[in-house]
Design an enzyme around this catalytic site. Structure first.
Site, PDB file in Angstrom:
ATOM      1  N   GLU A  97       5.825   4.376   2.428  1.00 24.29           N
ATOM      2  CA  GLU A  97       4.506   4.963   2.170  1.00 24.29           C
ATOM      3  C   GLU A  97       3.434   3.883   2.159  1.00 24.29           C
ATOM      4  O   GLU A  97       2.360   4.036   2.764  1.00 24.29           O
ATOM      5  CB  GLU A  97       4.517   5.708   0.833  1.00 24.29           C
ATOM      6  CG  GLU A  97       3.170   6.277   0.423  1.00 24.29           C
ATOM      7  CD  GLU A  97       3.004   6.410  -1.071  1.00 24.29           C
ATOM      8  OE1 GLU A  97       1.948   5.993  -1.599  1.00 24.29           O
ATOM      9  OE2 GLU A  97       3.933   6.935  -1.728  1.00 24.29           O
ATOM     10  N   HIS A  98       3.701   2.785   1.477  1.00 24.89           N
ATOM     11  CA  HIS A  98       2.743   1.683   1.426  1.00 24.89           C
ATOM     12  C   HIS A  98       2.527   1.076   2.806  1.00 24.89           C
ATOM     13  O   HIS A  98       1.388   0.820   3.224  1.00 24.89           O
ATOM     14  CB  HIS A  98       3.243   0.590   0.471  1.00 24.89           C
ATOM     15  CG  HIS A  98       2.928   0.843  -0.960  1.00 24.89           C
ATOM     16  ND1 HIS A  98       2.177  -0.013  -1.740  1.00 24.89           N
ATOM     17  CD2 HIS A  98       3.268   1.872  -1.780  1.00 24.89           C
ATOM     18  CE1 HIS A  98       2.062   0.475  -2.964  1.00 24.89           C
ATOM     19  NE2 HIS A  98       2.730   1.608  -3.026  1.00 24.89           N
ATOM     20  N   GLU A 157       3.547  -3.001  -9.205  1.00 24.62           N
ATOM     21  CA  GLU A 157       3.489  -1.586  -9.578  1.00 24.62           C
ATOM     22  C   GLU A 157       4.675  -1.239 -10.487  1.00 24.62           C
ATOM     23  O   GLU A 157       4.532  -0.485 -11.457  1.00 24.62           O
ATOM     24  CB  GLU A 157       3.504  -0.724  -8.320  1.00 24.62           C
ATOM     25  CG  GLU A 157       3.218   0.744  -8.561  1.00 24.62           C
ATOM     26  CD  GLU A 157       3.161   1.562  -7.279  1.00 24.62           C
ATOM     27  OE1 GLU A 157       3.012   2.803  -7.389  1.00 24.62           O
ATOM     28  OE2 GLU A 157       3.268   0.991  -6.185  1.00 24.62           O
ATOM     29  N   HIS A 206       9.141   5.058  -0.926  1.00 21.43           N
ATOM     30  CA  HIS A 206       7.857   4.656  -1.500  1.00 21.43           C
ATOM     31  C   HIS A 206       7.308   3.422  -0.793  1.00 21.43           C
ATOM     32  O   HIS A 206       6.104   3.313  -0.547  1.00 21.43           O
ATOM     33  CB  HIS A 206       8.025   4.388  -3.001  1.00 21.43           C
ATOM     34  CG  HIS A 206       6.804   3.821  -3.651  1.00 21.43           C
ATOM     35  ND1 HIS A 206       6.675   2.479  -3.944  1.00 21.43           N
ATOM     36  CD2 HIS A 206       5.640   4.417  -4.057  1.00 21.43           C
ATOM     37  CE1 HIS A 206       5.500   2.271  -4.510  1.00 21.43           C
ATOM     38  NE2 HIS A 206       4.865   3.417  -4.576  1.00 21.43           N
TER      39      HIS A 206
END
Length: 418
Positions: free
Chosen positions: A49-50, A126, A46
């Site tokens: 991904e950022h 997040e 993840h």
């Protein structure tokens, strides 16, 4: 019209041509997600991904966004338990640009240390935001109740501790090991020329070679018997009940879709009509099937007042026990088939949804599930097959449960479910 091919480096590509649209959707898929991680690097998929959006040798983060948005397109990504996808939707005249941007992000990202520290704060926020969402907390808690210590239960976002530990070297090492052409798929759908699409994919991704050759292996986790509870100062108790389901690609996945639709898939379902409409115990209640490599589960979710928790669990348990005995009759089976076919076809009304469907199908099953083939498989489900699948899932009863809220007496829950 479809074109499915493989580049010399092992990259699989699926292109679907749709003449009557003016758009194109492009997805760059990796067979990698939180399930492929370990306790030390949990959340790295993840985080990568950022970071792929944070700048390349050719484009700044703003340049990446503007390259697509300035032509009216959309650029995004998601990370799941078993896959990550970066995707663009734009006018059909911008296929070249879309592949250019995606390849630039993959091959030329700089992983700037300053940007990385900023993004750590973003991802930690997040994670904190997820902690404020009882549904998100419940999802992670129930995954742990179902699969225990298996990596399939790991949170997709990771933890604050793991995110803080990430550095440029770790990210690049992980990409070299896990983001390889053999484990990747490019899915294109829209008003495109099939030959031109093949040439463009070859131009932007043909040089890609794996620095490391890692063999993918997956565990076969058993569905555990667990009841987990997390105290949280909120108005409702959010709860999820788990039954044994079917693994990804199982031959009986379409019968299970029909069964789930009848049991808890919509407002006309048995579950909704009983728990909400007849008894008024909740606002929302539904069931859904989750299929993964080598395992699967059926989940039942609802949110209720603390005063109704035990009633809701008791009623849902009774409906599960009653369901195999008072199964779908042949008339209701026909209705369920029409509902599933309608939902499926309506869900394919955009190039992006078809791109996702094609990409996932090639990624995990190495074949295309054409709409007409799926409709045929749904129509061919027999009443006897429905009984057989109910017997292998619902008849086994509730295996696990997760609850998030307060004022719950966990022993009462255990007594109901034992």
């Amino acid at each position: 019209m479809y074109n499915v091919f493989k580049l010399h480096n092992g990259l699989r590509v699926v292109v679907e041509k749709i003449d009557y649209v003016n758009s194109v959707s492009v997805g760059l898929w990796f067979k990698n997600g939180s399930r492929n991680e370990n306790k030390e690097n949990n959340g790295i998929s993840h985080f990568i991904e950022h970071m792929l959006f944070k700048g390349t040798e050719n484009r700044s983060a703003k340049d990446i966004a503007e390259a697509i948005e300035n032509v009216g397109g959309q650029l995004n990504a998601f990370t799941g338990r078993e896959a990550t996808c970066y995707y663009i939707k734009a006018l059909d005249s911008h296929l070249d640009l879309s592949l250019d941007v995606l390849s630039d992000m993959l091959f030329n990202s700089t992983f700037n240390e300053e940007e990385m520290e900023k993004e750590k704060s973003v991802v930690i926020e997040e994670i904190n935001m997820g902690e404020d969402s009882p549904e998100d907390v419940l999802s992670d808690l129930h995954s742990y109740a179902i699969w225990g210590e298996d990596t399939l239960s790991y949170p997709i976002l990771g933890t604050e501790k793991t995110v803080k530990s990430f550095n440029k070297g770790l990210l690049k090492e992980y990409i070299d090991s896990n983001y390889t052409p053999e484990r990747s798929v490019i899915s294109i759908c829209g008003n495109v020329d099939l030959n031109k699409a093949e040439q463009l994919v070859e131009r932007y991704f043909g040089h890609w070679s794996a620095k490391e050759k890692n063999t993918l292996s997956y565990s076969t986790p058993k569905i555990l018997k667990n009841i987990l509870y997390k105290e949280k100062a909120i108005e409702q108790v959010h709860l999820s009940l788990g039954l044994e389901g079917l693994s990804l690609g199982h031959k009986d996945v379409y019968p299970l879709l029909l069964i789930n639709n009848f049991f808890g898939g919509g407002v006309s379902s048995l579950l909704f009509q009983k728990v909400r409409e007849e008894l008024g115990l909740c606002y929302t209640v539904y069931s859904y099937s989750s299929s993964f490599i080598n395992t699967g589960a059926i989940n039942i979710y609802t949110g209720v007042s603390p005063n109704y928790v035990y009633d809701a669990i008791s009623v849902i348990k009774e409906e599960i026990e009653r369901f195999p005995k008072e199964v779908i009759n042949k008339f209701n089976l026909d209705i369920a088939k029409e509902q599933i076919k309608g939902n499926y076809i309506l869900g394919l009304e955009s190039t992006s949804s078809r791109m996702f469907s094609n990409g996932k199908s090639i990624m995990f099953l190495n074949k295309i599930n054409k709409p007409e083939d799926i409709i045929k498989k749904i129509d061919e489900v027999t009443y006897d097959k429905i009984l057989e699948v109910i017997d292998s899932t619902f008849t086994k009863g509730i295996f696990n449960c997760a609850l998030v809220g307060n004022n719950v007496e966990i022993n009462k829950v255990k007594n109901i479910l034992k």
